[in-house]
Scaffold this motif. Structure first.
Motif, PDB file in Angstrom:
ATOM      1  N   ARG A  14       0.819  -1.211   0.000  1.00  0.00           N
ATOM      2  CA  ARG A  14       0.000   0.000   0.000  1.00  0.00           C
ATOM      3  C   ARG A  14       0.851   1.259   0.000  1.00  0.00           C
ATOM      4  O   ARG A  14       0.361   2.350  -0.261  1.00  0.00           O
ATOM      5  N   MET A  15       2.128   1.114   0.274  1.00  0.00           N
ATOM      6  CA  MET A  15       3.043   2.255   0.206  1.00  0.00           C
ATOM      7  C   MET A  15       3.411   2.564  -1.244  1.00  0.00           C
ATOM      8  O   MET A  15       3.869   3.654  -1.554  1.00  0.00           O
ATOM      9  N   GLY A  16       3.247   1.572  -2.121  1.00  0.00           N
ATOM     10  CA  GLY A  16       3.610   1.777  -3.517  1.00  0.00           C
ATOM     11  C   GLY A  16       5.100   1.824  -3.731  1.00  0.00           C
ATOM     12  O   GLY A  16       5.579   2.457  -4.674  1.00  0.00           O
ATOM     13  N   THR A  17       5.858   1.158  -2.851  1.00  0.00           N
ATOM     14  CA  THR A  17       7.317   1.142  -2.975  1.00  0.00           C
ATOM     15  C   THR A  17       7.810  -0.294  -3.049  1.00  0.00           C
ATOM     16  O   THR A  17       7.122  -1.235  -2.648  1.00  0.00           O
ATOM     17  N   ASP A  18       9.022  -0.461  -3.561  1.00  0.00           N
ATOM     18  CA  ASP A  18       9.626  -1.788  -3.611  1.00  0.00           C
ATOM     19  C   ASP A  18      10.238  -2.178  -2.269  1.00  0.00           C
ATOM     20  O   ASP A  18      10.484  -3.355  -2.007  1.00  0.00           O
ATOM     21  N   ILE A  19      10.486  -1.185  -1.422  1.00  0.00           N
ATOM     22  CA  ILE A  19      11.098  -1.432  -0.121  1.00  0.00           C
ATOM     23  C   ILE A  19       9.998  -1.670   0.913  1.00  0.00           C
ATOM     24  O   ILE A  19       9.056  -0.877   1.005  1.00  0.00           O
TER      25      ILE A  19
END
Length: 227
Positions: A14-19
């Motif tokens: 849900r953060m939209g990041t790969d990390i």
């Protein structure tokens, strides 16, 4: 002797990041480091167990080296569910250990020292305690058939972590088979018929889930709202 199990198994979708969200930086260092430091600040002798998925552990060790993170902690393997992850963390506590164990979300870095203290102190009296906050939004019950009605929000509370339990009680609870009704650690303990005491949490003790939450986190860190 007291323990803290910090569960950090998020993928950050849900953060939209790969990390994964627990590794995202807030005020110059990863969220998870802030969380661990908070419990170390509360008690320098706290035994800290970090629960991480196996595939994230090497990256975490790289981050610890990069940021020269020196707070002592053990690492347990994350499970396929919160129940399994908490159980894996519990397994690292010696069988003969006595005291209390807190279970905390790795992405709640702004729990206050006062909230942690209230949870441990209440658990010492009643064996199980969790922090809660009043619900401020209007709540509505939605009928499966499409109807519904507004409910009295004063009858509800928002649940936070850390959730603190007598170690022996938590062992007994987590010896049960997992059920769909186990939505948090308190629900596992309550299934034994044990009463869980509610204590006051702190408003800044939010669970970082979305990009907006990260913006709020930066402000909390800069202004030192959580103490």
């Amino acid at each position: 002797m007291n323990y803290t199990i910090i569960v950090a198994g998020g993928k950050g979708l849900r953060m939209g990041t790969d990390i994964p969200k627990q590794f995202l930086p807030v005020n110059g260092k990863p969220v998870l480091m802030h969380t661990i430091e908070r419990f170390h600040e509360y008690d320098e002798n706290m035994n800290i167990i970090l629960v991480l998925p196996k595939q994230q552990q090497a990256y975490w060790k790289e981050l610890c080296s990069q940021y020269q993170f020196a707070v002592k902690h053990q690492i347990a393997d994350g499970g396929d569910s919160r129940f399994q992850s908490s159980k894996n963390g519990l397994a690292l506590i010696p069988e003969d250990a006595e005291g209390f164990v807190a279970v905390h979300d790795g992405v709640r870095p702004f729990v206050s020292l006062e909230t942690i203290a209230r949870c441990f102190e209440a658990a010492e009296e009643s064996y199980a305690a969790i922090p809660v906050m009043p619900v401020t939004s209007t709540l509505r019950y939605v009928d499966p058939r499409g109807g519904g009605n507004t409910v009295d929000r004063s009858m509800f509370r928002e649940v936070q972590t850390p959730q603190v339990f007598d170690i022996s009680l938590m062992r007994q609870a987590f010896n049960q088979p997992e059920r769909d009704t186990f939505t948090d650690d308190a629900s596992v303990v309550e299934s034994l018929g044990c009463r869980v005491v509610l204590v006051e949490g702190n408003r800044e003790n939010i669970k970082l889930t979305t990009p907006f939450d990260m913006k709020v986190a930066e402000e909390c860190a800069k202004q030192s709202f959580a103490k």
